[in-house]
Design an enzyme around this catalytic site. Sequence first.
Site, PDB file in Angstrom:
ATOM      1  N   GLY A   1      -6.136   0.664  -5.666  1.00 15.96           N
ATOM      2  CA  GLY A   1      -6.411   1.954  -5.037  1.00 15.96           C
ATOM      3  C   GLY A   1      -7.502   2.720  -5.770  1.00 15.96           C
TER       4      GLY A   1
ATOM      5  N   ARG B   1     -10.118   1.403 -11.613  1.00 18.14           N
ATOM      6  CA  ARG B   1      -9.377   0.161 -11.887  1.00 18.14           C
ATOM      7  C   ARG B   1     -10.185  -1.038 -11.418  1.00 18.14           C
ATOM      8  NH1 ARG B   1      -3.240   1.609 -12.314  1.00 18.14           N
ATOM      9  NH2 ARG B   1      -3.480   2.119 -14.515  1.00 18.14           N
TER      10      ARG B   1
ATOM     11  N   ARG C   1     -19.425   7.096  -2.136  1.00 19.67           N
ATOM     12  CA  ARG C   1     -18.250   7.935  -2.434  1.00 19.67           C
ATOM     13  C   ARG C   1     -17.582   7.566  -3.759  1.00 19.67           C
ATOM     14  NH1 ARG C   1     -15.523  10.624   2.172  1.00 19.67           N
ATOM     15  NH2 ARG C   1     -17.053  10.576   3.824  1.00 19.67           N
TER      16      ARG C   1
ATOM     17  N   GLY D   1      -1.540  -2.863  -6.522  1.00 20.10           N
ATOM     18  CA  GLY D   1      -1.272  -1.435  -6.648  1.00 20.10           C
ATOM     19  C   GLY D   1       0.019  -1.134  -7.368  1.00 20.10           C
TER      20      GLY D   1
ATOM     21  N   GLU E   1      -0.030   1.730   1.289  1.00 19.47           N
ATOM     22  CA  GLU E   1      -1.181   1.035   1.885  1.00 19.47           C
ATOM     23  C   GLU E   1      -0.887  -0.288   2.603  1.00 19.47           C
ATOM     24  OE1 GLU E   1      -1.230   2.119  -1.372  1.00 19.47           O
ATOM     25  OE2 GLU E   1      -2.551   3.858  -1.133  1.00 19.47           O
TER      26      GLU E   1
ATOM     27  N   ASP F   1       7.332   3.694 -11.078  1.00 22.88           N
ATOM     28  CA  ASP F   1       8.364   4.724 -11.170  1.00 22.88           C
ATOM     29  C   ASP F   1       9.525   4.332 -10.265  1.00 22.88           C
ATOM     30  OD1 ASP F   1       6.214   5.385  -9.150  1.00 22.88           O
ATOM     31  OD2 ASP F   1       7.762   6.754  -8.473  1.00 22.88           O
TER      32      ASP F   1
END
Length: 235
Positions: A21, A25, A44, A90, A181, A204
């Site tokens: 994401g 990374r 971007r 991710g 995603e 988490d």
Amino acid sequence: MSTPHLQGEKGDYAPVVLMPGDPLRAKFIAETYLDNVKCVNEIRSMLGFTGTYKGVPVSVQGSGMGQPSIGIYSYELFNFFGVQSIIRVGTAGGIKDEIRLRDLILAQGACTNSNFAAQYELPGTYAPIASFRLLRAAADTADTLGVPVNVGNVFSSDLFYDDADSLADWKKMNVLAIEMEAAALYMNAARAGKEALCICTVSDCPLRGEYTTAEERQTSFTGMIELALETVRNL
Ligand code: HPA
């Protein structure tokens, strides 16, 4: 042929693209693991790179957060840049009791609260699934490396902050983890006749109020990247 969001030419991307994401990374993966690296996108600041991993061509492209964002980038890679396979790498929030911090998940299927599938005007509910070829390669590679993985459903949510607090509902359906995603990625792959897989590391466990430290996230992240890259070698 550049697109509104990717500036590269058609041959700039390898047939297989890893998608974290976070664009930084993508840069970290390219700089740490790839040889002969070339930056192929800066639009971007959604950085993309192409290089080789142990001689195998591979690209790494940031996806941004959420299904609209990965929907745009994966659509353009599949449909305009000749990309065959996208492996999302991710983080996810563990839902099922057995899922623990830093666990790895191979998202076999992706439930969602997104309206992404409405565009296909199907007479029913579409079930977004991973490419079996990629899923099997990742599971076999994990076995060979001696890395435990959990294979099952994830929940691709449009909400990070969810007023309805819906995780307990997904838990009763044995959903392993929440991320944001995979479902859109899987649908774009299916529509384009291409392949996708989402690999997540558990950052988490919101239902238990458990969170990894930045250092733990980095360590489990590198384990996941090594699994993804070795999977690419085994395709
Ligand atoms: N929610 C959504 N996406 C996530 C989470 C979460 O708790 N953790 C990591 N990605």
